[in-house]
Design a protein around this motif. Sequence first.
Motif, mmCIF file in Angstrom:
data_model
loop_
_atom_site.group_PDB
_atom_site.id
_atom_site.type_symbol
_atom_site.label_atom_id
_atom_site.label_comp_id
_atom_site.label_asym_id
_atom_site.label_seq_id
_atom_site.Cartn_x
_atom_site.Cartn_y
_atom_site.Cartn_z
ATOM 1 N N ASN A 157 1.667 75.188 9.909
ATOM 2 C CA ASN A 157 0.887 73.955 9.977
ATOM 3 C C ASN A 157 1.705 72.799 10.537
ATOM 4 O O ASN A 157 1.251 72.046 11.392
ATOM 5 N N CYS A 191 -4.109 77.541 1.341
ATOM 6 C CA CYS A 191 -4.760 76.274 1.733
ATOM 7 C C CYS A 191 -4.345 75.832 3.131
ATOM 8 O O CYS A 191 -5.135 75.285 3.872
ATOM 9 N N ARG A 198 -8.338 75.946 4.711
ATOM 10 C CA ARG A 198 -8.906 74.602 4.907
ATOM 11 C C ARG A 198 -8.112 73.766 5.902
ATOM 12 O O ARG A 198 -8.688 73.055 6.722
ATOM 13 N N ALA A 199 -6.787 73.897 5.847
ATOM 14 C CA ALA A 199 -5.963 73.047 6.709
ATOM 15 C C ALA A 199 -6.138 73.379 8.182
ATOM 16 O O ALA A 199 -6.087 72.496 9.032
ATOM 17 N N LEU A 219 -9.348 78.593 -4.153
ATOM 18 C CA LEU A 219 -8.588 77.761 -5.082
ATOM 19 C C LEU A 219 -7.101 77.881 -4.751
ATOM 20 O O LEU A 219 -6.587 78.964 -4.537
ATOM 21 N N GLY A 259 1.384 74.129 -3.319
ATOM 22 C CA GLY A 259 1.426 73.286 -2.116
ATOM 23 C C GLY A 259 1.805 71.858 -2.437
ATOM 24 O O GLY A 259 1.899 71.465 -3.597
ATOM 25 N N GLN A 314 4.695 71.019 -4.798
ATOM 26 C CA GLN A 314 4.610 71.358 -6.227
ATOM 27 C C GLN A 314 5.526 72.536 -6.555
ATOM 28 O O GLN A 314 5.946 72.698 -7.698
ATOM 29 N N ASN A 358 -3.994 71.481 -19.190
ATOM 30 C CA ASN A 358 -4.291 72.491 -20.199
ATOM 31 C C ASN A 358 -4.109 73.911 -19.690
ATOM 32 O O ASN A 358 -4.350 74.877 -20.398
ATOM 33 N N ILE A 382 -2.175 76.158 -12.703
ATOM 34 C CA ILE A 382 -3.139 76.486 -11.649
ATOM 35 C C ILE A 382 -3.035 77.962 -11.250
ATOM 36 O O ILE A 382 -4.044 78.629 -11.044
ATOM 37 N N ASP A 410 -24.306 72.733 0.501
ATOM 38 C CA ASP A 410 -23.325 73.682 -0.019
ATOM 39 C C ASP A 410 -23.693 74.050 -1.453
ATOM 40 O O ASP A 410 -23.330 75.094 -1.966
ATOM 41 N N PRO A 448 -7.203 68.668 12.653
ATOM 42 C CA PRO A 448 -7.232 69.696 11.598
ATOM 43 C C PRO A 448 -6.870 69.039 10.262
ATOM 44 O O PRO A 448 -6.065 68.109 10.224
ATOM 45 N N LYS A 449 -7.468 69.538 9.187
ATOM 46 C CA LYS A 449 -7.232 68.888 7.886
ATOM 47 C C LYS A 449 -5.765 68.932 7.466
ATOM 48 O O LYS A 449 -5.311 68.100 6.696
ATOM 49 N N GLY A 450 -5.055 69.941 7.970
ATOM 50 C CA GLY A 450 -3.653 70.065 7.557
ATOM 51 C C GLY A 450 -2.738 69.051 8.198
ATOM 52 O O GLY A 450 -1.596 68.869 7.777
ATOM 53 N N PRO A 453 -7.737 71.487 -7.907
ATOM 54 C CA PRO A 453 -7.019 72.414 -8.791
ATOM 55 C C PRO A 453 -6.283 71.685 -9.922
ATOM 56 O O PRO A 453 -6.184 72.216 -11.024
ATOM 57 N N ALA A 454 -5.809 70.484 -9.630
ATOM 58 C CA ALA A 454 -5.109 69.731 -10.680
ATOM 59 C C ALA A 454 -6.103 69.323 -11.759
ATOM 60 O O ALA A 454 -5.865 69.502 -12.952
ATOM 61 N N ILE A 493 -9.107 70.554 -12.529
ATOM 62 C CA ILE A 493 -9.754 71.614 -13.312
ATOM 63 C C ILE A 493 -8.772 72.331 -14.236
ATOM 64 O O ILE A 493 -9.185 73.124 -15.068
ATOM 65 N N THR A 494 -7.479 72.034 -14.094
ATOM 66 C CA THR A 494 -6.525 72.584 -15.058
ATOM 67 C C THR A 494 -6.019 71.478 -15.990
ATOM 68 O O THR A 494 -4.922 71.548 -16.530
ATOM 69 N N THR A 522 -1.723 68.944 -5.042
ATOM 70 C CA THR A 522 -1.113 70.073 -4.336
ATOM 71 C C THR A 522 -1.409 70.014 -2.829
ATOM 72 O O THR A 522 -1.096 70.959 -2.110
ATOM 73 N N THR A 523 -2.020 68.941 -2.374
ATOM 74 C CA THR A 523 -2.402 68.738 -0.964
ATOM 75 C C THR A 523 -3.246 69.900 -0.425
ATOM 76 O O THR A 523 -3.136 70.246 0.738
ATOM 77 N N CYS A 524 -4.074 70.482 -1.284
ATOM 78 C CA CYS A 524 -4.788 71.701 -0.896
ATOM 79 C C CYS A 524 -6.020 71.425 -0.042
ATOM 80 O O CYS A 524 -6.631 72.350 0.481
ATOM 81 N N ASN A 525 -6.424 70.143 0.058
ATOM 82 C CA ASN A 525 -7.571 69.760 0.895
ATOM 83 C C ASN A 525 -8.923 70.177 0.338
ATOM 84 O O ASN A 525 -9.937 70.060 1.037
ATOM 85 N N ALA A 526 -8.956 70.670 -0.902
ATOM 86 C CA ALA A 526 -10.256 71.062 -1.474
ATOM 87 C C ALA A 526 -11.155 69.829 -1.609
ATOM 88 O O ALA A 526 -12.355 69.900 -1.350
ATOM 89 N N GLU A 571 -12.555 68.904 1.783
ATOM 90 C CA GLU A 571 -13.573 69.880 2.182
ATOM 91 C C GLU A 571 -14.877 69.655 1.415
ATOM 92 O O GLU A 571 -15.960 69.817 1.959
#
Lengths: 265, 455
Positions: free
Chosen positions: A106, A156, A160-161, A190, A195, A198, A207, A210, B66, B263-265, B330-331, B333-334, B385-389, B392
């Motif tokens: 990337n 990711c 997505r990237a 997920l 990334g 981290q 809790n 990931i 979606d 690109p998102k990245g 992800p951060a 939801i955890t 985590t810069t995952c781009n979720a 998106e």
Amino acid sequence: MDNNTINIPTMAELAAKDEQPEILFWVGCAGSFDDRYKRVTLAFVKILNAAKISFAVLGPEESCTGDPAKRAGNEFLFQMQAVQNIETLNAYNVKKIVTACPHCFNIIKNEYPALGGNYKVLHHSTYLQELIDQGKIKIQDGGEFKGKKITFHDSCYLGRANDIYEAPRKVLESLDADLVEMKNCKKNGLCCGAGGAQMFKDAEKGNKEINIKRTEEALATGAKVVASACPFCMTMMSDGVKNKEREQDVKVLDLAELVAIGNKL
Amino acid sequence: MEIFISIFQQLCFAALLTASGVLIGKRVKAISRNIKLGKAENRSGNGPERLKKMLLLAFGQKKMFDRPFVGLMHFTIYIGFVLINIEVLEILLDGITGQHRLFSPLLGDFYPVLIGFFELLALGVVVACIVFLVRRKSGLVPRFQKPEMRGWPSLDANIILIWEILLMGALYTMNGTDAVLQTRAESSEYIASHYPQTGPFLISGLLVPLFENLSTGLLIGLERFAWWIHIAGILAFAVYITYSKHLHIALAFPNTYFSDLKPKGQLENMESVTKEVKIMLGMENGTENPEQVDEEVATFGAKDVTDLSWKNIMDAYSCTECGRCTSVCPANITGKKLSPRKIMMDVRDRAEELGKYKDEHGAEAHDGKGVYVDYTSKEELMACTTCNACVEACPIHINPLDIILQQRRYIAMEESDTPASWNAMFSNIENNQAPWAFPATDRFKWAEELKQQKS
């Protein structure tokens, strides 16, 4: 093909002979230092050798791309790394780069051009797919993964990237494997949790980790192989499988390893 | 007498229209000034591609689908809103001219069909709004129960939904009483002229039994009351949304048009850093452009909205707090503190605060506060985590990640306040050219190991 001859030329060696390889294999830090990911590097080198690809590595001249520094906010350190890497790459007149790390992929593809580094950059999933499409590697009779349940964990920085979802799946299909998708896949994949630098610090208070959550999704598919295409995902998913005490029956393997094993390399 | 009532109503209407126009104008000016608090960033060019994005995402609501069920509900409200506005146009013209059902003679037999269609849409709107209220209130959708939704954000959402239901109720009452009045054309000339025969309406026709026993005077009163509630409600709503998360109905369009095409990245390199890096590496001597030396050194990264780009702030004003971003983070939801939705709410709230401060103390004034750390904490920013979720997931291409990373730059480069393990990673890269503490000379050992294995 002779599986015992391993050839890993460096750019410096080739330059001394006034030769220019077709591709530069950018190994990356994990591929160079991490014991687990070194096995992926080896698998990929075996594939390149078997397919008789003209390639070279930078070897000791390679250096961190600066991705973890940049994502952690340290733009100075990133650009210091980038500018020096670009000097090296341009000195060897590199045109095409293949790497087994989506983070390296990337950053070299998207963020090096503005600093003077313009290359055709491919992630190894795309490259492997090309080699398979061109018939340069053939999976004999589907190999040992034929009919086996495999799930692919999207990285990711690949998905997505950079919108790469199909290439890794095509590679898995070529193994005649039974590709099963997780609840969250492709653009809804997920994250493994590593990334954005981290990987290099503890997670904030929460809790759950990931990677445990993602591993649960992977295990829920019933797949015996979790395929990944990224060194960080590899670490996180392997740790997750260990945490769930499933390392005996569930393997986390990189696409290159799967292709190499499938090809008996 | 009736003519005076009519003129009085026209005057009231004109006053109402002017007042709402002035209020909306003021807010539009304030919001556009607040967006411009951000730094310049070029988002022009590629017109056709941008237009396509806007048509698909904002006009066509592609990404809303979606999640198909909610997508359909939302689409119903959206279509209802857009099309019922044709009737609102008639109401506006009626209000100004003192006429009633101006379009009826023009459209003839088609008029009741059209109104029937609007009424059907209105029914869809009511159903969707009730479903949305239930979703929000039932606790079945976790993202509506997150900490950042407590207080005003939840109330804001409820006000909007209830308001929309009331507006539709007014529409039905207005048409229902009108239908009964149409049957009493003989009772006075006013009624005969003011409530022209249109034929029955599709849904409010069902309300006729409720009204048909009322006196004509009461009916006129009810009809006028509903008419006024409806139009005043719409105008007030238009003013209200400029203070609300509901502003997305307008900003979704420019926001998708100007959204990122990269690109998102790809994270933008900082040009100010490139120059210094080249000087440090001896690739530039730094005095080549002496005119640039005196340039004010900008902050590295973002502490306040003024360090962000205008697009980041427009993103924040466009956010309708749906929380799709947060539900896939992800951060979050955890159980971590980070919520991409809150990142956007923080930027908007801070832009509002700074804007007000500048209104009171002058355009150059600054209260010394910042998005970081007065609104967004380090703990939140560090968890990404810069995952781009989140990027998106956003139906209108809002980018919380870009804002998070700009604030991380501030923490890393201005405050040197990154976590100790990151500092160790930084020094590993500096000293060993790898994020781990392996000697650089071992980088190529893997090849030897491979060759040894084979031999």
